[in-house]
Write a protein that holds these residues in place. Structure first.
Motif, PDB file in Angstrom:
ATOM      1  N   PRO A  24       0.706  -1.297  -0.097  1.00 58.19           N
ATOM      2  CA  PRO A  24      -0.013   0.166   0.143  1.00 58.19           C
ATOM      3  C   PRO A  24       0.834   1.168  -0.001  1.00 58.19           C
ATOM      4  O   PRO A  24       0.640   2.401  -0.548  1.00 58.19           O
ATOM      5  N   ARG A  27       1.433   1.815  -3.439  1.00 64.49           N
ATOM      6  CA  ARG A  27       0.237   2.392  -4.296  1.00 64.49           C
ATOM      7  C   ARG A  27       0.040   3.846  -3.813  1.00 64.49           C
ATOM      8  O   ARG A  27      -0.227   4.644  -4.817  1.00 64.49           O
ATOM      9  N   LEU A  28       0.379   4.296  -2.603  1.00 65.01           N
ATOM     10  CA  LEU A  28       0.172   5.727  -2.290  1.00 65.01           C
ATOM     11  C   LEU A  28       1.356   6.624  -3.130  1.00 65.01           C
ATOM     12  O   LEU A  28       0.790   7.479  -3.554  1.00 65.01           O
ATOM     13  N   THR A  82      -7.808  10.338  -2.491  1.00 63.80           N
ATOM     14  CA  THR A  82      -6.775   9.191  -2.627  1.00 63.80           C
ATOM     15  C   THR A  82      -6.341   8.450  -1.653  1.00 63.80           C
ATOM     16  O   THR A  82      -6.413   7.132  -1.627  1.00 63.80           O
ATOM     17  N   ILE A  86      -7.075   4.439  -0.432  1.00 63.90           N
ATOM     18  CA  ILE A  86      -6.021   3.348  -0.391  1.00 63.90           C
ATOM     19  C   ILE A  86      -5.926   2.817   1.099  1.00 63.90           C
ATOM     20  O   ILE A  86      -5.842   1.801   1.510  1.00 63.90           O
TER      21      ILE A  86
END
Length: 91
Positions: A24, A27-28, A82, A86
């Motif tokens: 994650p 992904r951030l 966003t 996430i």
């Protein structure tokens, strides 16, 4: 140097079963790459750049940890949205 634009702060809970680990965090960083905003995550007095995977991992955020999101710039709202999507994802 702070980006011009609005500043938004929000609190978010890490909901993934493994906490905020490398996937994650990556992904951030990827999701924030195209946004025009400076984005930080903080836990207590520890504040890090949300675009840096290594910085994010230093938060040692397990499931249920509450983090503060601070975004400044033209796309601060989108950046906070966003991050919440996430970090609050269940998996």
């Amino acid at each position: 140097m702070a980006a011009k634009g609005k500043r938004i702060e929000a609190e978010v809970e890490v909901k993934g079963p493994l906490g905020l680990h490398a996937r994650p965090a990556a992904r951030l960083a990827q999701a924030l790459k195209s946004l025009r905003a400076e984005v930080y995550l903080s836990r207590g007095n520890h504040r890090v750049n949300a675009r840096s995977i290594l910085d994010v991992l230093t938060l040692v955020a397990s499931t249920g940890t509450r983090l503060r999101v601070i975004a400044e710039g033209e796309e601060a709202e989108e950046a906070v949205k966003t991050l919440k999507e996430i970090l609050e994802a269940e998996g």
